[in-house]
Design a protein around this motif. Structure first.
Motif, PDB file in Angstrom:
ATOM      1  N   LYS A 260      -8.574  18.213   1.228  1.00 21.68           N
ATOM      2  CA  LYS A 260      -8.669  17.345   0.050  1.00 21.68           C
ATOM      3  C   LYS A 260      -9.988  16.589   0.107  1.00 21.68           C
ATOM      4  O   LYS A 260     -10.473  16.255   1.192  1.00 21.68           O
ATOM      5  CB  LYS A 260      -7.495  16.366   0.006  1.00 21.68           C
ATOM      6  CG  LYS A 260      -7.430  15.492  -1.263  1.00 21.68           C
ATOM      7  CD  LYS A 260      -6.167  14.640  -1.258  1.00 21.68           C
ATOM      8  CE  LYS A 260      -6.099  13.747  -2.490  1.00 21.68           C
ATOM      9  NZ  LYS A 260      -6.070  14.527  -3.741  1.00 21.68           N
ATOM     10  N   SER A 312      -0.263   4.211   5.720  1.00 23.12           N
ATOM     11  CA  SER A 312       0.793   3.591   4.915  1.00 23.12           C
ATOM     12  C   SER A 312       0.192   2.923   3.683  1.00 23.12           C
ATOM     13  O   SER A 312      -0.975   2.497   3.690  1.00 23.12           O
ATOM     14  CB  SER A 312       1.567   2.550   5.739  1.00 23.12           C
ATOM     15  OG  SER A 312       0.707   1.525   6.177  1.00 23.12           O
ATOM     16  N   GLU A 351      -2.838   8.672  -7.214  1.00 20.11           N
ATOM     17  CA  GLU A 351      -3.876   9.184  -6.324  1.00 20.11           C
ATOM     18  C   GLU A 351      -3.649   8.675  -4.897  1.00 20.11           C
ATOM     19  O   GLU A 351      -3.845   9.422  -3.923  1.00 20.11           O
ATOM     20  CB  GLU A 351      -5.259   8.759  -6.816  1.00 20.11           C
ATOM     21  CG  GLU A 351      -6.395   9.368  -5.985  1.00 20.11           C
ATOM     22  CD  GLU A 351      -7.764   8.913  -6.433  1.00 20.11           C
ATOM     23  OE1 GLU A 351      -8.689   9.742  -6.445  1.00 20.11           O
ATOM     24  OE2 GLU A 351      -7.913   7.724  -6.760  1.00 20.11           O
ATOM     25  N   ARG A 352      -3.230   7.412  -4.759  1.00 15.15           N
ATOM     26  CA  ARG A 352      -2.933   6.884  -3.427  1.00 15.15           C
ATOM     27  C   ARG A 352      -1.837   7.710  -2.754  1.00 15.15           C
ATOM     28  O   ARG A 352      -1.946   8.059  -1.569  1.00 15.15           O
ATOM     29  CB  ARG A 352      -2.500   5.427  -3.542  1.00 15.15           C
ATOM     30  CG  ARG A 352      -2.071   4.826  -2.203  1.00 15.15           C
ATOM     31  CD  ARG A 352      -1.715   3.355  -2.339  1.00 15.15           C
ATOM     32  NE  ARG A 352      -0.528   3.148  -3.183  1.00 15.15           N
ATOM     33  CZ  ARG A 352      -0.034   1.954  -3.470  1.00 15.15           C
ATOM     34  NH1 ARG A 352      -0.629   0.864  -2.996  1.00 15.15           N
ATOM     35  NH2 ARG A 352       1.039   1.832  -4.242  1.00 15.15           N
ATOM     36  N   ALA A 353      -0.779   8.025  -3.505  1.00 16.32           N
ATOM     37  CA  ALA A 353       0.326   8.809  -2.946  1.00 16.32           C
ATOM     38  C   ALA A 353      -0.145  10.198  -2.523  1.00 16.32           C
ATOM     39  O   ALA A 353       0.284  10.721  -1.482  1.00 16.32           O
ATOM     40  CB  ALA A 353       1.454   8.916  -3.978  1.00 16.32           C
ATOM     41  N   GLU A 354      -1.039  10.797  -3.319  1.00 19.58           N
ATOM     42  CA  GLU A 354      -1.551  12.128  -2.991  1.00 19.58           C
ATOM     43  C   GLU A 354      -2.312  12.116  -1.665  1.00 19.58           C
ATOM     44  O   GLU A 354      -2.158  13.015  -0.834  1.00 19.58           O
ATOM     45  CB  GLU A 354      -2.458  12.633  -4.118  1.00 19.58           C
ATOM     46  CG  GLU A 354      -1.723  12.979  -5.394  1.00 19.58           C
ATOM     47  CD  GLU A 354      -2.682  13.358  -6.505  1.00 19.58           C
ATOM     48  OE1 GLU A 354      -3.914  13.394  -6.244  1.00 19.58           O
ATOM     49  OE2 GLU A 354      -2.217  13.615  -7.638  1.00 19.58           O
ATOM     50  N   TRP A 355      -3.148  11.088  -1.475  1.00 25.32           N
ATOM     51  CA  TRP A 355      -3.916  11.007  -0.234  1.00 25.32           C
ATOM     52  C   TRP A 355      -2.997  10.769   0.972  1.00 25.32           C
ATOM     53  O   TRP A 355      -3.173  11.391   2.035  1.00 25.32           O
ATOM     54  CB  TRP A 355      -4.968   9.897  -0.331  1.00 25.32           C
ATOM     55  CG  TRP A 355      -6.237  10.358  -0.972  1.00 25.32           C
ATOM     56  CD1 TRP A 355      -6.615  10.197  -2.266  1.00 25.32           C
ATOM     57  CD2 TRP A 355      -7.295  11.091  -0.334  1.00 25.32           C
ATOM     58  NE1 TRP A 355      -7.843  10.779  -2.490  1.00 25.32           N
ATOM     59  CE2 TRP A 355      -8.286  11.333  -1.316  1.00 25.32           C
ATOM     60  CE3 TRP A 355      -7.503  11.549   0.956  1.00 25.32           C
ATOM     61  CZ2 TRP A 355      -9.470  12.016  -1.035  1.00 25.32           C
ATOM     62  CZ3 TRP A 355      -8.689  12.244   1.246  1.00 25.32           C
ATOM     63  CH2 TRP A 355      -9.638  12.471   0.259  1.00 25.32           C
ATOM     64  N   ILE A 356      -2.033   9.888   0.825  1.00 23.80           N
ATOM     65  CA  ILE A 356      -1.125   9.607   1.936  1.00 23.80           C
ATOM     66  C   ILE A 356      -0.338  10.851   2.313  1.00 23.80           C
ATOM     67  O   ILE A 356      -0.173  11.190   3.500  1.00 23.80           O
ATOM     68  CB  ILE A 356      -0.180   8.446   1.579  1.00 23.80           C
ATOM     69  CG1 ILE A 356      -0.975   7.133   1.474  1.00 23.80           C
ATOM     70  CG2 ILE A 356       0.937   8.302   2.612  1.00 23.80           C
ATOM     71  CD1 ILE A 356      -0.157   5.950   1.009  1.00 23.80           C
ATOM     72  N   GLU A 357       0.147  11.575   1.300  1.00 29.12           N
ATOM     73  CA  GLU A 357       0.915  12.809   1.558  1.00 29.12           C
ATOM     74  C   GLU A 357       0.068  13.879   2.217  1.00 29.12           C
ATOM     75  O   GLU A 357       0.558  14.690   3.003  1.00 29.12           O
ATOM     76  CB  GLU A 357       1.499  13.333   0.232  1.00 29.12           C
ATOM     77  CG  GLU A 357       2.616  12.455  -0.328  1.00 29.12           C
ATOM     78  CD  GLU A 357       3.057  12.915  -1.695  1.00 29.12           C
ATOM     79  OE1 GLU A 357       2.588  13.972  -2.151  1.00 29.12           O
ATOM     80  OE2 GLU A 357       3.866  12.208  -2.329  1.00 29.12           O
ATOM     81  N   ALA A 358      -1.234  13.924   1.874  1.00 30.89           N
ATOM     82  CA  ALA A 358      -2.119  14.919   2.476  1.00 30.89           C
ATOM     83  C   ALA A 358      -2.478  14.566   3.904  1.00 30.89           C
ATOM     84  O   ALA A 358      -2.654  15.449   4.752  1.00 30.89           O
ATOM     85  CB  ALA A 358      -3.391  15.048   1.621  1.00 30.89           C
ATOM     86  N   LYS A 360      -0.662  12.476   6.146  1.00 30.86           N
ATOM     87  CA  LYS A 360       0.454  12.351   7.074  1.00 30.86           C
ATOM     88  C   LYS A 360       0.717  13.590   7.918  1.00 30.86           C
ATOM     89  O   LYS A 360       0.907  13.479   9.154  1.00 30.86           O
ATOM     90  CB  LYS A 360       1.726  11.954   6.306  1.00 30.86           C
ATOM     91  CG  LYS A 360       1.842  10.448   6.090  1.00 30.86           C
ATOM     92  CD  LYS A 360       3.185  10.088   5.478  1.00 30.86           C
ATOM     93  CE  LYS A 360       3.351   8.577   5.370  1.00 30.86           C
ATOM     94  NZ  LYS A 360       4.650   8.196   4.776  1.00 30.86           N
ATOM     95  N   PRO A 361       0.742  14.803   7.348  1.00 33.09           N
ATOM     96  CA  PRO A 361       1.032  15.984   8.194  1.00 33.09           C
ATOM     97  C   PRO A 361      -0.035  16.241   9.257  1.00 33.09           C
ATOM     98  O   PRO A 361       0.234  16.965  10.210  1.00 33.09           O
ATOM     99  CB  PRO A 361       1.075  17.134   7.177  1.00 33.09           C
ATOM    100  CG  PRO A 361       1.309  16.483   5.851  1.00 33.09           C
ATOM    101  CD  PRO A 361       0.622  15.167   5.927  1.00 33.09           C
TER     102      PRO A 361
END
Length: 363
Positions: A260, A312, A351-358, A360-361
């Motif tokens: 990303k 977070s 957009e914040r949620a997208e970055w966090i989800e990318a 975390k793994p």
């Protein structure tokens, strides 16, 4: 070609410019605005006398196959024009009373042009409030284009509160120019881009109106999309960085697969100021690097391994602990295994949620 009267010019007030074009109502399966009726396939305009519209239209513009240009910057002294070119190559110029009204008209007319394609209409409304800057943006390139003698932004003399300023441009003129030259799609994008130019000392505010705005801590509020806010090019000096100060990056950490990338705002570690950075998230190995968009070389100015990191979202109510300045909303934090805290702001919650989800793994 300089003309006092443009060919095909119609004021969006049916003959005489009105102080307001805000009245909008549904009529005859179209949108009526002060003497202009926007329908699915045509734009009708009427003569208004005594506040009343004559029953028969004064003329019409067929919208099928039309192309619209807004902002239209062909005439330096008419910044509020919309240009329509019909499929028979006839040009019409419509002049509005303000930039807000011009953009509203352009959206309605564009929607009428694409009325038979609902997906395109939805995309137009989405783009109006979009925030997605070009991935390979170069502020140096933008400034070079701005300085072009033929296609660059027009510099003017301005008088403000008794002070004369040479070679200036207004905030709204810069926003129009960035959109017209395809550096941004929406005014929101263009304002963000202009803020980056000011933050990195390519342009600077002059005069009370624009200078006062720089006191805001939030970067997005420091640049004004306003015809009374003045700006000019800044004399930027090249930053000399000694070889000892240069950041060294292992080739292996830059060889991972890009997962990303995009523009985010990051709080600095020393001065605690906020700057726009291009972030690149890589996997195998997992690293997050950030780049200075003002520099032409494709070299990170910072980065860190994501192994053992914690990421977070921060509360949107008020300024979270550790965040300096009046910066709030869409923030998230990354804590490295060495207990270094990175505070980052996205343009939206999504957009914040997208970055966090990318991220975390990869931790």
């Amino acid at each position: 070609m300089q003309r006092d009267t443009l060919p095909g010019l119609e004021h969006l007030s049916a003959g005489a410019r009105l102080s307001s074009l805000l009245a909008t109502m549904q009529e005859a399966a179209g949108v009526l605005k002060e003497g202009f009726l926007v329908k699915r396939d045509k734009l009708l305009y009427y003569k208004i006398e005594g506040g009343k519209k004559e029953p028969s239209p004064k003329g019409r513009i067929l919208l099928d196959g039309c192309t619209i240009t807004c902002p239209c910057l062909e005439y330096e002294n008419r910044p509020l024009l919309i240009k329509l070119k019909t499929k028979t190559n006839t040009d019409y110029f419509l002049e509005c009373c303000s930039r807000e009204e011009r953009d509203s008209w352009a959206l309605d007319i564009t929607g009428a042009i694409h009325a038979g394609h609902p997906v395109q209409v939805q995309e137009l409304h989405r783009m109006k409030n979009s925030f997605k800057l070009l991935e390979n943006i170069s502020l140096h390139h933008i400034v070079e284009r701005m300085c072009d003698s033929s296609t660059g932004i027009k510099l003017t003399r301005n008088l403000q509160q008794g002070n004369r300023y040479k070679e200036t441009f207004t905030g709204s003129a810069l926003v129009d120019w960035l959109i017209s030259n395809s550096f941004a799609v929406s005014r929101f994008e263009a304002i963000t881009l202009a803020s980056m130019l000011m933050e990195e000392n390519f342009i600077k505010p002059v005069g009370a109106r624009s200078t006062e705005a720089t006191r805001f801590s939030d970067l997005s509020e420091q640049f004004l999309d306003d015809s009374t806010a003045l700006y000019m090019f800044a004399e930027s000096s090249k930053k000399n960085i000694s070889s000892k100060e240069e950041l060294q990056f292992n080739i292996s950490e830059l060889s991972g697969t890009i997962v990303k990338q995009g523009f985010l705002v990051k709080q600095g570690h020393k001065r605690k100021n906020w700057k726009v950075r291009r972030f690149v998230l890589r996997a195998d190995p997992a690293f997050l690097h950030y780049y200075d968009p003002t520099k032409e070389e494709n070299r990170p100015v910072g980065g860190f391994s994501l192994r053992g990191c914690l990421v977070s979202a921060l509360e949107d109510n008020g300024v979270p602990a550790g965040v300096k300045g009046n910066v709030q909303g869409n923030l998230f934090k990354i804590i490295t295994k060495n207990d270094i805290h990175y505070y980052i702001q996205a343009s939206s919650k999504a957009e914040r949620a997208e970055w966090i989800e990318a991220i975390k793994p990869l931790t």
